[in-house]
Design an enzyme around this catalytic site. Sequence first.
Site, PDB file in Angstrom:
ATOM      1  N   ASN A   1       7.207 105.910  25.356  1.00  0.00           N
ATOM      2  CA  ASN A   1       7.078 107.297  25.800  1.00  0.00           C
ATOM      3  C   ASN A   1       8.393 107.850  26.350  1.00  0.00           C
ATOM      4  O   ASN A   1       8.427 108.503  27.397  1.00  0.00           O
ATOM      5  CB  ASN A   1       5.957 107.424  26.836  1.00  0.00           C
ATOM      6  CG  ASN A   1       4.620 107.761  26.201  1.00  0.00           C
ATOM      7  OD1 ASN A   1       4.545 108.580  25.276  1.00  0.00           O
ATOM      8  ND2 ASN A   1       3.557 107.127  26.669  1.00  0.00           N
TER       9      ASN A   1
ATOM     10  N   ASP B   1       8.622 105.030  19.947  1.00  0.00           N
ATOM     11  CA  ASP B   1       8.187 103.640  19.774  1.00  0.00           C
ATOM     12  C   ASP B   1       9.420 102.797  19.469  1.00  0.00           C
ATOM     13  O   ASP B   1      10.121 103.058  18.485  1.00  0.00           O
ATOM     14  CB  ASP B   1       7.178 103.542  18.627  1.00  0.00           C
ATOM     15  CG  ASP B   1       5.983 104.456  18.851  1.00  0.00           C
ATOM     16  OD1 ASP B   1       5.011 104.002  19.468  1.00  0.00           O
ATOM     17  OD2 ASP B   1       6.038 105.626  18.404  1.00  0.00           O
TER      18      ASP B   1
END
Length: 257
Positions: free
Chosen positions: A149, A218
């Site tokens: 994130n 990611d």
Amino acid sequence: MKIATYNVNGVNGRLPVLLRWLEESQPDIAVLQELKAPQEKFPRAAIEAAGYSSIWRGQKSWNGVALLSRVGEIHETRRDLPGDPDDVESRYIEAAVNGLLIAGLYLPNGNPRPGPKFDNKLRWFDRLITHAAELIATGLPVIILGDFNVMPTDRDVYKPERWLDDALFAPEVRTAYARLLEQGWTDALRTMHPDETIYTFWDYFRNAFGRDAGLRIDHILLSPLLADRLQDAQVDRHVRGWEKTSDHAPVWIELSD
């Protein structure tokens, strides 16, 4: 060896997508995030039928992480991030598999910013940095991977000027990610694609995937012992275009033997 991370955004609701991807991509080891399922509802049998053993930490409706292997036993080492005994969210899982120490994570989103959720994100990141330093100090071959994130740089986000107030792009969060890398971790995807625009997430709204209005959140990080073994790192972008798919695409690396 092929190692992958995939935020499935609901492991049961998107189980056909997950199984299709496992059959097509055949990662040797995979970590999953956002299971959104309690411990007893993880689809272990279906994943075993696909050829994978698994460990997981579920949580009703939210969070949840898992680790899958088709190359040997999974020896779990921990299922929480050290540093806060009151943290009950399912966001971290760690195990030794086939000569590697694998740490799968789902870092808090942190929005809205400012506020308690953002403060919690920074505290979680600090705990991760502390534990990651301990993992580096072991001298073992370690991989930390999952949904962090965080978009580390302007190159990792579509129209960065629109994200200046978002917790995923906050200066404090990007600084924390940089602090993590300074320990000696290799960002595998960016190392293999130093100058490319490459995303791992596209929102469901406003035709984000069709417009390629994405984010790179990611990540797969390699400890120094593994950096020279990195052969490839890619995003299975086409999976994001499947029907009833996650808003993330799987990310994977290949290591030499």
